[in-house]
Design a protein around this motif. Structure first.
Motif, PDB file in Angstrom:
ATOM      1  N   LYS A  76       0.830  -1.205   0.000  1.00  0.00           N
ATOM      2  CA  LYS A  76       0.000   0.000   0.000  1.00  0.00           C
ATOM      3  C   LYS A  76       0.865   1.256   0.000  1.00  0.00           C
ATOM      4  O   LYS A  76       0.612   2.192  -0.762  1.00  0.00           O
ATOM      5  N   MET A 123       0.882   3.990  -3.073  1.00  0.00           N
ATOM      6  CA  MET A 123       0.492   5.393  -2.862  1.00  0.00           C
ATOM      7  C   MET A 123       1.572   6.343  -3.382  1.00  0.00           C
ATOM      8  O   MET A 123       1.278   7.352  -4.031  1.00  0.00           O
ATOM      9  N   LYS A 145       1.538   6.308  -7.279  1.00  0.00           N
ATOM     10  CA  LYS A 145       0.434   7.062  -7.880  1.00  0.00           C
ATOM     11  C   LYS A 145       0.638   8.565  -7.728  1.00  0.00           C
ATOM     12  O   LYS A 145       0.347   9.337  -8.652  1.00  0.00           O
ATOM     13  N   ALA A 146       1.140   9.001  -6.572  1.00  0.00           N
ATOM     14  CA  ALA A 146       1.387  10.427  -6.370  1.00  0.00           C
ATOM     15  C   ALA A 146       2.469  10.936  -7.317  1.00  0.00           C
ATOM     16  O   ALA A 146       2.363  12.032  -7.895  1.00  0.00           O
ATOM     17  N   GLN A 163       0.219  13.619   3.630  1.00  0.00           N
ATOM     18  CA  GLN A 163      -0.589  13.951   2.451  1.00  0.00           C
ATOM     19  C   GLN A 163       0.378  14.009   1.275  1.00  0.00           C
ATOM     20  O   GLN A 163       1.081  14.996   1.070  1.00  0.00           O
ATOM     21  N   GLU A 202      -4.737  13.597  -3.539  1.00  0.00           N
ATOM     22  CA  GLU A 202      -5.534  12.373  -3.570  1.00  0.00           C
ATOM     23  C   GLU A 202      -5.024  11.256  -2.660  1.00  0.00           C
ATOM     24  O   GLU A 202      -5.806  10.398  -2.243  1.00  0.00           O
ATOM     25  N   HIS A 203      -3.738  11.250  -2.373  1.00  0.00           N
ATOM     26  CA  HIS A 203      -3.145  10.056  -1.756  1.00  0.00           C
ATOM     27  C   HIS A 203      -2.523  10.387  -0.396  1.00  0.00           C
ATOM     28  O   HIS A 203      -1.734  11.326  -0.273  1.00  0.00           O
ATOM     29  N   THR A 204      -2.872   9.570   0.614  1.00  0.00           N
ATOM     30  CA  THR A 204      -2.360   9.769   1.968  1.00  0.00           C
ATOM     31  C   THR A 204      -1.825   8.465   2.541  1.00  0.00           C
ATOM     32  O   THR A 204      -2.212   7.372   2.112  1.00  0.00           O
TER      33      THR A 204
END
Length: 842
Positions: free
Chosen positions: A160, A164, A167-168, A414, A418-420
């Protein structure tokens, strides 16, 4: 004439050869003579000459050359002639470049001098040259834990987290960020994400030599060595255009620890914004992202809550006023380093870390989670203001009554809009939480309606939470933070509030502050440990000196005996027996010598080194009415560094206490060698404590141990080939485990694996085969082990008990083994120095 010249030339060569043989022969004789005279430096020089003149003798003189080298190196080390020492090893390795023993010895010297990266290289080479070389393997495993910290494996297995970040980074590159700098690249995974996402120019920096070389190999294996420019530099030392041609549009980093700021992210990002990044995108202006700078992660929010946790408490607060009959004086205040750091000028990490979801005994939240602070990594002014910001007050309303043990902190990163990523204890995460233990209060109990108060600041690259206190609900105080001051109605209200505020107890001038490591405080809180030693020592002393005085002591710990002072007052000055000598060479802070002093006429010697610890022991001795000669500090009596020797030329020891098990769960190094020396220093009937140790283990299935020990293929790293490279630094034994909370399924009952006998070496075996019956079908992935420490036949300690200050360890198998109920597995158990190896015989 030509024939005559040839003959002369031949005779000349023959003469040279004879001269060479004569010089070699004389040098060998001189080297041997020097060894007999213990002139190791000259012996080494002679062997060096021999091997340069006669390389064909390399095999025959190898062992004596090594011996002279190692002895000479010890002398150079003691004389602090570091450069000469390394020159000798470089000369030796030119002659024997593939000698694992010399490589290992060179690594040991480098490690002792603090050159861990370089030491790892030599240990690694020694293991590659001889995979069965036990000394080199043990050295490499120890240094590997320093160089490649275990969290690298856990994080790389966190799919995960990796997804994340990917994707960021993809979002940023897609929006126009084409040049990327990865600060603190580690294995290089974020750099490779950037390249995969389509960034035109990718740069990565890494300060650690080991991690830099690892990242270089990883990038080559993934065909990106030409696509990513890797710099062996700290980001603060990167210059434009010397290292990178121009400012970049994106910085990616994960230089954060459990307390967010502890790896220097603020300092590195301030430097990046000032020197390496394009200017940030102006607000409310339509500017291309490629022309502006940004950071991933974009921001962070820090949360905290107060908790009750017995495990944290027993490692940071001494919870008793009496230990095995010894009164701990009120004049001594014990603190752990986290508390001491608040008043210290040194930069000390102000928190410990724990994975709260796996902490033994669990924890109870006393407050709701509260936002501590936020930080915008894309705002240079905010980053610069952090260090200079004055401490601010924070108040947490108590929602559950209990004992205030710690403030626990976590954060949410953050990465972009969108992604955290969250490090909360309630999340499935690879992260631990930062723990700020509460110390120095007059009263730690809180009830619903009370308020926990604290000060927060960012100092020395750390988030600090200090001046933790509790305010009772009767005070009626307004805790709203208005301009960092408390709003108080009137003077009477202020007085009432201050009366209810439980703050750090004032120390009078005679108070002795003693800072102990958290493991030492846990040991002081380990009541069964001290009671067990008291009973075993009393038994030995009674057998050696069955006098009326000694028999009247409280040997069994049940009370009723007279104290030492009373006994001495009743005896005439010259009528008492000769004292019995007791030596405690256990590491760290120990009150065992004082406990021994309560048992009769003894002369107890402590081996504590720190002056602060010695002062605390003296205060405790005085509080227990000990004559000054009862407790002495052994190291002050030594003229040389040999700790194990007679108490006096005509005396021997009655008891020698050795540290056998490290708190990590491993066997102490060279403990059997120390036991051999100790046996020679005991008088008849004397004992070494412990007398023997039994090692126990069981078979388990544990996915957690696999994930914490090695990267599991390419799936968690999203297709990138990283596992074979970082797994070179995996170690077969995981330490500092809590078996009570380890996620695992037992597949067998505990079995005795090995016996280590310190009093009777004939009962020892360095290797043993053990048959273990399978009690549940599954996959054996690991073999946790622990110890039963026998002080004698009647008194023993189990290192897996809940009250024990020791942790446990586990051997993690390279490949899981499928087993069925009723089957037997044969374990090959071997002990070498401090290393236990357990392998399954197929």
């Amino acid at each position: 004439m030509p024939n005559s010249n040839a003959k002369i030339h031949c005779n000349h060569r023959g003469g040279q050869e004879a001269g060479r043989r004569e010089l070699v022969s004389r040098s060998l004789q001189s080297a041997q003579h020097c060894l007999e005279e213990q002139d190791f430096g000259t012996a080494y020089a002679h062997y060096l000459l021999v091997l340069n003149l006669a390389p064909e003798l390399k095999t025959s003189v190898k062992e004596t050359f090594q011996f002279s080298l190692f002895k000479w190196a010890e002398e150079l080390d003691s004389l602090a002639r570091t450069q000469d020492l390394f020159n000798c090893y470089e000369q030796a390795l030119e002659l024997y470049p593939n000698d694992e023993v010399i490589c290992n010895s060179m690594g040991e010297h480098l490690f002792r001098m603090g050159f861990r990266d370089e030491a790892a290289g030599y240990f690694h080479k020694a293991v590659k040259l001889n995979p069965n070389f036990a000394d080199a393997k043990e050295n490499f495993y120890r240094v590997a834990n320093w160089l490649v910290e275990r969290w690298h494996f856990i994080m790389l297995n966190d799919t995960k987290r990796n997804l994340m970040y990917l994707k960021a980074i993809e979002n940023a590159v897609r929006s126009g960020c084409k040049s990327v700098l990865d600060i603190g690249t580690g294995t290089g995974i974020l750099s490779m994400f950037a390249k995969k996402a389509g960034a035109s120019f990718v740069y990565a920096c890494e300060l650690s030599k080991t991690m830099y070389e690892l990242a270089r190999d990883v990038m080559a294996a993934n065909n990106m060595e030409r696509e990513i420019k890797l710099l062996h530099l700290k980001s603060l030392d990167i210059e434009i255009p010397k290292h990178i041609p121009e400012r970049v549009s994106l910085v990616v980093t994960e230089t954060v620890d459990a307390g967010l700021f502890g790896e220097g992210i603020v300092e590195s990002l301030i430097h990046a914004w000032e020197h390496l990044l394009l200017q940030p995108k102006p607000k409310n202006q339509d500017v291309s992202s490629g022309d502006c700078g940004r950071v991933i992660p974009a921001s962070a929010t820090v949360f905290g809550m107060a908790v009750e946790c017995k495990e944290i408490r027993r490692h940071h607060r001494v919870g008793t006023q009496e230990v095995a009959g010894v009164r701990l004086s009120n004049s001594v205040q014990f603190f752990s380093p986290t508390y001491a750091s608040a008043a210290s000028e040194e930069t000390v990490e102000p928190y410990t870390t724990e994975k709260l979801s796996r902490i033994p005994g669990g924890y109870v939240p006393l407050t709701e989670p509260c936002q501590v602070m936020t930080v915008d990594f894309n705002n240079l002014q905010e980053l610069k203001s952090l260090a200079g910001r004055k401490p601010w007050k924070l108040s947490l309303p108590v929602t559950e009554g209990g004992i205030l043990d710690a403030i626990v902190v976590w954060f949410v990163l953050q990465l972009d809009d969108e992604h955290t990523l969250s490090t909360s204890p309630s999340e499935e995460t690879c992260w631990e939480q930062a723990v700020y233990p509460v110390q120095g209060l007059l009263d730690y109990s809180v009830k619903t309606g009370d308020t926990v108060m604290m000060e927060v600041c960012c100092q020395d690259c750390y988030l600090k939470i200090q001046k933790i206190s509790s305010l009772t609900s009767e005070c009626g105080m307004d805790f709203s933070d208005r301009d960092n001051t408390l709003s108080l109605g009137n003077e009477a209200e202020l007085c009432t509030a201050l009366a209810g505020l439980q703050t750090t107890s004032k120390q009078d001038g005679s108070s002795q502050v003693c800072v102990l490591e958290s493991t030492e405080i846990a040991l002081l809180n380990d009541v069964p440990y001290h009671e067990c030693f008291k009973a075993a020592m009393g038994k030995v002393l009674l057998s050696l000196n069955p006098s009326k005085d000694l028999q009247s002591m409280d040997v069994d710990g049940h009370g009723g005996g007279m104290n030492l002072q009373e006994s001495q007052n009743k005896s005439p000055p010259d009528a008492g027996p000769d004292p019995l000598y007791i030596l405690d060479v256990s590491e760290g802070f120990s009150i065992l010598p004082i406990i021994a002093g309560k048992l009769g006429p003894v002369r107890a010697y402590s081996s504590v080194e720190k002056e602060q610890h010695q002062a605390a022991l003296n205060v405790i001795s005085e509080a227990n009415h000990f004559p000054k000669e009862t407790l002495e500090f052994w190291l002050s009596h030594l003229d040389e560094s040999v700790v194990l020797q007679r108490p006096k030329s005509d005396k021997l020891w009655s008891i020698i206490i050795l540290d056998v098990i490290e708190t990590s769960g491993l066997i102490q190094q060279e403990v059997m060698e120390k036991a051999a020396i100790s046996r020679c220093l005991l008088h008849s009937g004397g004992k070494i404590f412990p007398q023997y140790v039994l090692v126990y283990g069981m078979l388990v299935e544990s996915e957690s141990l696999l994930l914490e020990s090695a990267v599991q293929g390419t799936e968690p790293t999203l297709g990138f080939n990283i596992a074979p490279f970082i797994n070179q630094f995996k170690v077969p034994v995981r330490v500092y485990l809590d078996l009570s909370t380890l996620p695992c399924v037992p597949l067998s009952k505990p079995a005795e694996l090995l016996r280590l006998d310190l009093m009777n070496p004939l009962l020892n075996s360095s290797s043993r085969e053990v048959k273990v019956q399978i009690s549940k079908s599954g996959q054996v992935t690991a073999i946790p082990f622990w110890y039963r420490i026998h002080l004698d036949e009647d008194h023993s300690l189990n290192t897996s008990d809940a009250s024990s200050h020791w942790k446990q360890a586990a051997v993690v198998l390279d490949e899981p083994i499928h087993v069925q109920v009723g089957e037997e597995l044969v374990l090959d158990v071997q002990h070498h120095k401090s290393n236990i190896s357990i392998t399954v015989k197929q």
